[in-house]
Design an enzyme around this catalytic site. Structure first.
Site, PDB file in Angstrom:
ATOM      1  N   THR A   2       0.836  -1.196   0.000  1.00  0.00           N
ATOM      2  CA  THR A   2       0.000   0.000   0.000  1.00  0.00           C
ATOM      3  C   THR A   2       0.869   1.243   0.000  1.00  0.00           C
ATOM      4  O   THR A   2       2.092   1.150   0.041  1.00  0.00           O
ATOM      5  CB  THR A   2      -0.922   0.020   1.237  1.00  0.00           C
ATOM      6  OG1 THR A   2      -1.946   0.954   1.037  1.00  0.00           O
ATOM      7  CG2 THR A   2      -0.169   0.369   2.496  1.00  0.00           C
ATOM      8  N   GLY A 157       0.682   5.782  -7.070  1.00  0.00           N
ATOM      9  CA  GLY A 157      -0.235   4.852  -7.726  1.00  0.00           C
ATOM     10  C   GLY A 157       0.108   4.600  -9.184  1.00  0.00           C
ATOM     11  O   GLY A 157      -0.183   3.531  -9.724  1.00  0.00           O
ATOM     12  N   CYS A 160       3.776   2.331  -8.418  1.00  0.00           N
ATOM     13  CA  CYS A 160       3.770   1.125  -7.578  1.00  0.00           C
ATOM     14  C   CYS A 160       2.574   0.233  -7.924  1.00  0.00           C
ATOM     15  O   CYS A 160       1.425   0.679  -7.847  1.00  0.00           O
ATOM     16  CB  CYS A 160       3.714   1.530  -6.104  1.00  0.00           C
ATOM     17  SG  CYS A 160       3.580   0.129  -4.979  1.00  0.00           S
ATOM     18  N   THR A 163      -0.321  -0.135  -5.265  1.00  0.00           N
ATOM     19  CA  THR A 163      -1.007   1.092  -4.858  1.00  0.00           C
ATOM     20  C   THR A 163      -1.994   1.471  -5.952  1.00  0.00           C
ATOM     21  O   THR A 163      -1.634   1.485  -7.126  1.00  0.00           O
ATOM     22  CB  THR A 163       0.015   2.232  -4.657  1.00  0.00           C
ATOM     23  OG1 THR A 163       0.943   1.843  -3.644  1.00  0.00           O
ATOM     24  CG2 THR A 163      -0.664   3.524  -4.240  1.00  0.00           C
TER      25      THR A 163
END
Length: 176
Positions: A2, A157, A160, A163
């Site tokens: 996350t 986001g 990754c 994410t």
């Protein structure tokens, strides 16, 4: 994993997180709320790591906050001590980012309680990307804490794979 990012600027502190939950390399859910308010909405917290572990830690941290009348640093230190020394808690795999009007902290299962420079926190798999983005925005723009956190999460986001772009954002205001 996350991405959780926390930014403090001009009387506002924000903790924001994405919503992706994975099991191995499979996305299981895209709208998990990894950021929440604690202790009568006076503390905000976000987690990176195992979801079940994090909910256990949120409950324990809220109890520590109640025990210490909302004193963030004392509660964080007590949680970190328990987390490190308790045989069951030691197995929990998560990181917590917590903040109130006076401090922003990272709490780990190793017993660490860290108050980072510039009150900028970024944890989780996308943490390095979010931290770099947020730091650049803090140093080179006049964007609000919330805008910086959102943009940092967007950038993380994009880079990754653990994410996503579903954001949960909590913000506290205080006298700067």
């Amino acid at each position: 994993m996350t991405t959780i990012v926390s930014v403090r600027r001009n009387g506002h502190v924000v903790i924001a997180g994405d919503g992706q939950a994975t099991l191995g390399n499979t996305v299981m859910k895209g709208n998990v709320k990894k950021v929440r308010r604690l202790y009568n909405d006076k503390v905000i917290a976000g987690f990176a790591g195992g979801t079940a572990d994090a909910f256990t830690l949120f409950e324990l941290f809220e109890r520590k906050l109640e025990m210490h009348q909302g004193h963030l640093i004392k509660a964080a230190v007590e949680l970190a001590k328990d987390w490190r020394t308790d045989r069951m808690l030691r197995k929990l795999e998560a990181l917590l980012a917590v903040a109130d009007e006076t401090a922003s902290l990272i709490i780990t299962g190793n017993g660490d309680v860290v108050q980072p420079e510039n009150d900028l926190i970024a944890i989780g798999s996308g943490g390095p990307y979010a931290q770099a983005a947020a730091r650049a925005l803090l140093e080179n723009t006049e964007l609000s804490a919330r805008e910086i956190a959102e943009k940092a999460l967007d950038i993380a986001g994009d880079i990754c794979i653990y994410t996503n772009h579903f954001h949960t954002i909590e913000e506290l205001s205080y006298k700067a």
